[in-house]
Design an enzyme around this catalytic site. Sequence first.
Site, short mmCIF file in Angstrom:
data_model
loop_
_atom_site.label_atom_id
_atom_site.label_comp_id
_atom_site.label_asym_id
_atom_site.label_seq_id
_atom_site.Cartn_x
_atom_site.Cartn_y
_atom_site.Cartn_z
N SER A 469 0.83 -1.20 0.00
CA SER A 469 0.00 0.00 0.00
C SER A 469 0.87 1.26 0.00
CB SER A 469 -0.95 -0.03 1.20
OG SER A 469 -1.94 0.95 1.09
N ASP A 737 -9.70 -4.30 -5.39
CA ASP A 737 -9.09 -3.20 -4.64
C ASP A 737 -9.33 -1.88 -5.37
OD1 ASP A 737 -7.51 -1.50 -3.19
OD2 ASP A 737 -5.62 -2.53 -3.59
N HIS A 767 -8.04 -5.17 -0.15
CA HIS A 767 -6.79 -4.44 0.08
C HIS A 767 -6.29 -4.75 1.49
CE1 HIS A 767 -4.17 -0.87 -0.62
NE2 HIS A 767 -4.21 -0.79 0.71
#
EC number: 3.1.1.79
Length: 801
Positions: A469, A737, A767
């Site tokens: 991320s 996601d 995610h």
Amino acid sequence: MQLSTPYLTPLSLRFLSCKMGMLRITAATGTKAVWTSEASRLLQRMDLRTMTQSLVTLAEDNMAFFSSQGPGETARRLTGVFAGIREQALGLEPTLGRLLSVAHLFDLDTETPANGYRSLVHTARCCLAHLLHKSRYVASNRRSIFFRTSHNLAELEAYLAAITQLRALAYYAQRLLTTNQPGRLFFEGDERVIADFLREYVTLHKGCFYGRCLGFQFTPAIRPFLQTISIGLVSFGEHYKRNETGISVTASSLFTGGRFAIDPELRGAEFERIIQNLDVHFWKAFWNITEIQVLSSLANMASTTVRVSRLLSLPPIAFEMPLTSDPELTVTISPPLAHTGPGPVFVRLISYDLREGQDSKELSGFIRSEGPRSLELRLRPQQAPRSRALVVHIHGGGFVAQTSKSHEPYLKSWAQELGAPILSIDYSLAPEAPFPRALEECFYAYCWAVKHCALLGSTGERICLAGDSAGGNLCFTVSLRAAAYGVRVPDGIMAAYPATMLQSTASPSRLLSLMDPLLPLSVLSKCVSAYAGEKTEDHPDSNQKALGMMGLMQRDTALLFRDLRLGASSWLNAFLELGGQKSHLKLVSKTEPMRRSVSEAALTQPEGPLGTDSLKGLKLHDLSLRSSCETPDAPELSLSAETLRTSTPSTVNFLLGSEDRSEVSEAPEELSNKDRVRGVGAAFPEGFHPRRCSQGAMWMPLYSAPIVKNPFMSPLLAPDSMLQTLPPVHIVACALDPMLDDSVMFARRLRGLGQPVTLRVVEDLPHGFLSLAALCQETRQAAALCVERIRLVLNLPGPPV
């Protein structure tokens, strides 16, 4: 990701109906019916047209039955809900078909059929499949005395609301398809148009996706976890409301939401209120729940046991690094300075075995005590030789939350599987430490690790940067900065579901944020705004009368500091973008080290020709014009990464190479210029009205400050000359996601430049699956894929069979 399959015969449909009736199971609570994986696979074999026709036939049959049951309220509502299902299914199917017909144009390659358009169609199919299953169940059991009318009515109404909102998203995606440039997933053009689009989008009702329909698009093993998280979130929100100046988090505060557990509609409404109104400090506190003592101790007990897990504090002392072009020359790596001045950088060393150097007196001088945890970390006398590999890890958390401690469970597993030490960086978090503080600290820690790898138990022959991320974003930018400094870049990067585009824009996968319980759009925007240095503002509908005189003074003072910070942010961005255009590449000897910290250089940077005020409102178009006026002898890549300018339209090309453009130009008439001119305002057909949010207007920062367009914040916007300095990149993304398009477009840009890149997209997972690695088989397989990619970078043999 299989989205269309051969047509099924009526006999097959009847067999499917029987199988679904037999395979129905009931959850432990007895309140929600779900289908097994076998029935789900049968549904996925149906093409879109067949699924729609079957659903419409069942809806009409149920409508006829309940309309004949008299004037009762329940019969009337059931008749109405099936009429609505029929209407939405018939309206949705043509739009999904159009999206699916061009979705292949946006894939990385034929082996990787993944992008936001495919994901949106897949999500709508999941919702249609559930409605088909429920409609078949109602048709088979509506005469039974055990038929739970109220429960089935509530679930049908919830999924009708969901399919209605998904139809709105499909229209939005269709409008993006006809408004964007061919082959591009992200909107580019007039910022006012995208601002209007986002303001319209965020008014859509979201609560239906956080109640009974929570996580319907994910694998069934994930859904109980998401339900627990949602109950904990709304309970946590109640505690947060009671204490506006701060919150003391205890484990018991997460299990006081009984009324939310038994009332999905109440939970969905409260969830929507939280994501609409609460600021980034709430999300920082909630995402850090896993680090409270009770939960972290439980996580450590369940994770792999390692010999070394120690927190180190790196002092803010400059040191020299050799240049890769000439090891006789050096560059000075200055300590982080941005915003808060020099300060230590905290890192965590994790190693499955005790290796040479890890028990040295020199390394012991960096160890920081963690209280009771230090009792678990006593080193054993046996020593293994230094590993030839080293993993430098950067954690995720939206730039605002979590530390290496949050990610320690799966890092311990990595250390065991890879047989290599891992150094995880605890960078400073926004909004207290906005950009570029995190980048400075991660770059400093990376360079320190390269220089002192012997202390970490590694020879440093192979080094991999890994992150998820926000950490994936920092992996890219740290590598870009290392190349700009001329020091060793990592041998490869493994980025899991990275964020590569922080600019305010829209893409088909970002539309999924309307229903994503972990990454709602408003939360994403608040995190990015905090990282960009923008002051978090109160909701515009807040009761300012309750502030009082002191409250008003505090508010006005906060607004003043916000303006000062935005001005400083714009000035800093101007320096990052334009400051080094007239500089030239210099190699210096050891007696003349280079000092190129962002903050250190900013202190001596003269004011630009436009002045600070004019830079405050600088837009991407202005930067493009300015870049085109540069002298022809200006270098493409200066020694300092911060001097790199924002890319011009000629250098930022989201399409593949020129050989692929002919295929894109053959797209159907959806991509005509006439449609592009219409804009995004006319997204819905006449007569269709999606549900709107009941929480009122939501303030959502659009993070339009120029600094978010800097390539060191948004690597996707980096010019070709920068991206060509990256090592081999391995990306593991999630099909469902909201950040999927970030990965697809970044991989497409690298592929177009001839850079080595791989993209693997896992299905049906949310995610952040790395933090859920121990939850189910699907998350374990996805985490193993990440380890496999790191193994490729490190040239390690595969795991024993």
